[in-house]
Design a protein around this motif. Structure first.
Motif, PDB file in Angstrom:
ATOM      1  N   ILE A  24       0.867  -1.169   0.000  1.00 20.41           N
ATOM      2  CA  ILE A  24       0.000   0.000   0.000  1.00 20.41           C
ATOM      3  C   ILE A  24       0.909   1.226   0.000  1.00 20.41           C
ATOM      4  N   ILE A  25       0.703   2.088  -0.974  1.00 24.26           N
ATOM      5  CA  ILE A  25       1.593   3.229  -1.169  1.00 24.26           C
ATOM      6  C   ILE A  25       0.813   4.519  -0.971  1.00 24.26           C
ATOM      7  N   SER A  26       1.351   5.392  -0.139  1.00 25.58           N
ATOM      8  CA  SER A  26       0.757   6.714   0.050  1.00 25.58           C
ATOM      9  C   SER A  26       1.889   7.731   0.070  1.00 25.58           C
ATOM     10  N   HIS A  27       1.516   9.008   0.010  1.00 23.21           N
ATOM     11  CA  HIS A  27       2.548  10.037  -0.017  1.00 23.21           C
ATOM     12  C   HIS A  27       2.033  11.349   0.551  1.00 23.21           C
ATOM     13  N   SER A  30       6.359  15.577   1.087  1.00 22.68           N
ATOM     14  CA  SER A  30       7.781  15.409   1.387  1.00 22.68           C
ATOM     15  C   SER A  30       8.248  13.963   1.503  1.00 22.68           C
ATOM     16  N   GLU A  31       7.316  12.988   1.444  1.00 24.88           N
ATOM     17  CA  GLU A  31       7.750  11.596   1.588  1.00 24.88           C
ATOM     18  C   GLU A  31       6.746  10.625   0.978  1.00 24.88           C
ATOM     19  N   PHE A  32       7.261   9.466   0.607  1.00 26.35           N
ATOM     20  CA  PHE A  32       6.456   8.341   0.154  1.00 26.35           C
ATOM     21  C   PHE A  32       6.525   7.279   1.241  1.00 26.35           C
ATOM     22  N   ILE A  33       5.390   6.632   1.501  1.00 22.90           N
ATOM     23  CA  ILE A  33       5.301   5.583   2.503  1.00 22.90           C
ATOM     24  C   ILE A  33       4.810   4.325   1.803  1.00 22.90           C
ATOM     25  N   PRO A  41      -5.271 -15.714   2.062  1.00 23.86           N
ATOM     26  CA  PRO A  41      -6.426 -15.917   1.177  1.00 23.86           C
ATOM     27  C   PRO A  41      -7.722 -16.020   1.970  1.00 23.86           C
ATOM     28  N   GLY A  42      -8.750 -15.322   1.489  1.00 23.65           N
ATOM     29  CA  GLY A  42     -10.064 -15.371   2.112  1.00 23.65           C
ATOM     30  C   GLY A  42     -10.223 -14.485   3.340  1.00 23.65           C
ATOM     31  N   MET A  43      -9.155 -13.842   3.768  1.00 28.20           N
ATOM     32  CA  MET A  43      -9.225 -12.982   4.948  1.00 28.20           C
ATOM     33  C   MET A  43      -9.411 -11.537   4.512  1.00 28.20           C
ATOM     34  N   LYS A  44     -10.139 -10.771   5.303  1.00 26.07           N
ATOM     35  CA  LYS A  44     -10.383  -9.364   4.990  1.00 26.07           C
ATOM     36  C   LYS A  44      -9.458  -8.443   5.765  1.00 26.07           C
ATOM     37  N   LYS A  45      -8.570  -9.020   6.571  1.00 28.17           N
ATOM     38  CA  LYS A  45      -7.662  -8.224   7.375  1.00 28.17           C
ATOM     39  C   LYS A  45      -6.242  -8.724   7.150  1.00 28.17           C
ATOM     40  N   GLY A  46      -5.332  -7.780   6.923  1.00 27.36           N
ATOM     41  CA  GLY A  46      -3.930  -8.133   6.745  1.00 27.36           C
ATOM     42  C   GLY A  46      -3.086  -7.445   7.794  1.00 27.36           C
ATOM     43  N   ASN A  47      -1.839  -7.843   7.872  1.00 27.51           N
ATOM     44  CA  ASN A  47      -0.904  -7.251   8.813  1.00 27.51           C
ATOM     45  C   ASN A  47       0.224  -6.572   8.063  1.00 27.51           C
ATOM     46  N   VAL A  48       0.522  -5.326   8.439  1.00 26.70           N
ATOM     47  CA  VAL A  48       1.685  -4.644   7.874  1.00 26.70           C
ATOM     48  C   VAL A  48       2.910  -5.345   8.425  1.00 26.70           C
ATOM     49  N   ARG A  49       3.757  -5.850   7.531  1.00 26.59           N
ATOM     50  CA  ARG A  49       4.962  -6.566   7.931  1.00 26.59           C
ATOM     51  C   ARG A  49       6.171  -5.646   7.967  1.00 26.59           C
ATOM     52  N   SER A  50       6.128  -4.590   7.141  1.00 25.76           N
ATOM     53  CA  SER A  50       7.245  -3.663   7.084  1.00 25.76           C
ATOM     54  C   SER A  50       6.763  -2.343   6.490  1.00 25.76           C
ATOM     55  N   ARG A  51       7.328  -1.236   6.944  1.00 25.49           N
ATOM     56  CA  ARG A  51       7.009   0.085   6.398  1.00 25.49           C
ATOM     57  C   ARG A  51       8.318   0.731   5.977  1.00 25.49           C
ATOM     58  N   VAL A  52       8.332   1.256   4.754  1.00 26.38           N
ATOM     59  CA  VAL A  52       9.495   1.978   4.246  1.00 26.38           C
ATOM     60  C   VAL A  52       9.058   3.402   3.929  1.00 26.38           C
ATOM     61  N   ILE A  53       9.782   4.368   4.467  1.00 23.01           N
ATOM     62  CA  ILE A  53       9.505   5.781   4.239  1.00 23.01           C
ATOM     63  C   ILE A  53      10.694   6.358   3.495  1.00 23.01           C
ATOM     64  N   MET A  54      10.424   7.056   2.381  1.00 19.42           N
ATOM     65  CA  MET A  54      11.519   7.600   1.581  1.00 19.42           C
ATOM     66  C   MET A  54      11.156   8.938   0.975  1.00 19.42           C
ATOM     67  N   THR A  55      12.174   9.658   0.531  1.00 17.80           N
ATOM     68  CA  THR A  55      11.960  10.947  -0.118  1.00 17.80           C
ATOM     69  C   THR A  55      11.356  10.717  -1.502  1.00 17.80           C
ATOM     70  N   PRO A  56      10.698  11.732  -2.074  1.00 18.40           N
ATOM     71  CA  PRO A  56      10.188  11.595  -3.440  1.00 18.40           C
ATOM     72  C   PRO A  56      11.290  11.234  -4.445  1.00 18.40           C
ATOM     73  N   GLN A  57      12.476  11.792  -4.267  1.00 17.85           N
ATOM     74  CA  GLN A  57      13.579  11.482  -5.179  1.00 17.85           C
ATOM     75  C   GLN A  57      13.967  10.006  -5.093  1.00 17.85           C
ATOM     76  N   ASN A  58      14.040   9.468  -3.886  1.00 16.65           N
ATOM     77  CA  ASN A  58      14.385   8.057  -3.741  1.00 16.65           C
ATOM     78  C   ASN A  58      13.251   7.157  -4.211  1.00 16.65           C
ATOM     79  N   ASN A  93      -7.415   8.701  -0.634  1.00 18.59           N
ATOM     80  CA  ASN A  93      -6.412   9.700  -0.273  1.00 18.59           C
ATOM     81  C   ASN A  93      -5.136   9.608  -1.088  1.00 18.59           C
ATOM     82  N   GLY A  94      -5.245   9.296  -2.368  1.00 12.77           N
ATOM     83  CA  GLY A  94      -4.079   9.325  -3.238  1.00 12.77           C
ATOM     84  C   GLY A  94      -3.176   8.120  -3.115  1.00 12.77           C
TER      85      GLY A  94
END
Length: 98
Positions: A24-27, A30-33, A41-58, A93-94
């Protein structure tokens, strides 16, 4: 142009990686997340395993690197077929899904 060499250390627990079948990508202005999610499969709920935050340039550099690597992979292994079945809600939300 001379190639620069950099020394990168990867701790063992990071080297093992985490599984993700949804990104899932949002921004902001000043940053992209990028949240990497594991959805069972078949589940309506997932778990965030990792989050990466970076600059628009990166984020743009990542896009170019992924594009280049996908093209090289497809040259060696054939076209990747996106057989997504849908079923995931559109992002608000973009944000976007990958």
């Amino acid at each position: 142009m001379q190639e620069q060499k950099i020394d990168i250390n990867i701790p063992e627990e990071v080297a093992q990686g985490v599984y993700s079948n949804l990104a899932i990508i949002s921004h902001s202005n000043s940053e992209f997340i990028v949240d990497f999610v594991a959805m069972l499969p078949g589940m309506k709920k997932g778990n965030v395993r990792s989050r990466v935050i970076m600059t628009p340039q990166n984020a743009k550099r990542l896009l170019a690197a992924l594009s280049d690597n996908v093209a090289k992979f497809e040259d060696q292994n054939g076209v990747i077929v996106d057989n997504q079945q849908g079923g995931l809600p559109p992002m608000m939300n973009g944000g976007g899904l990958a």
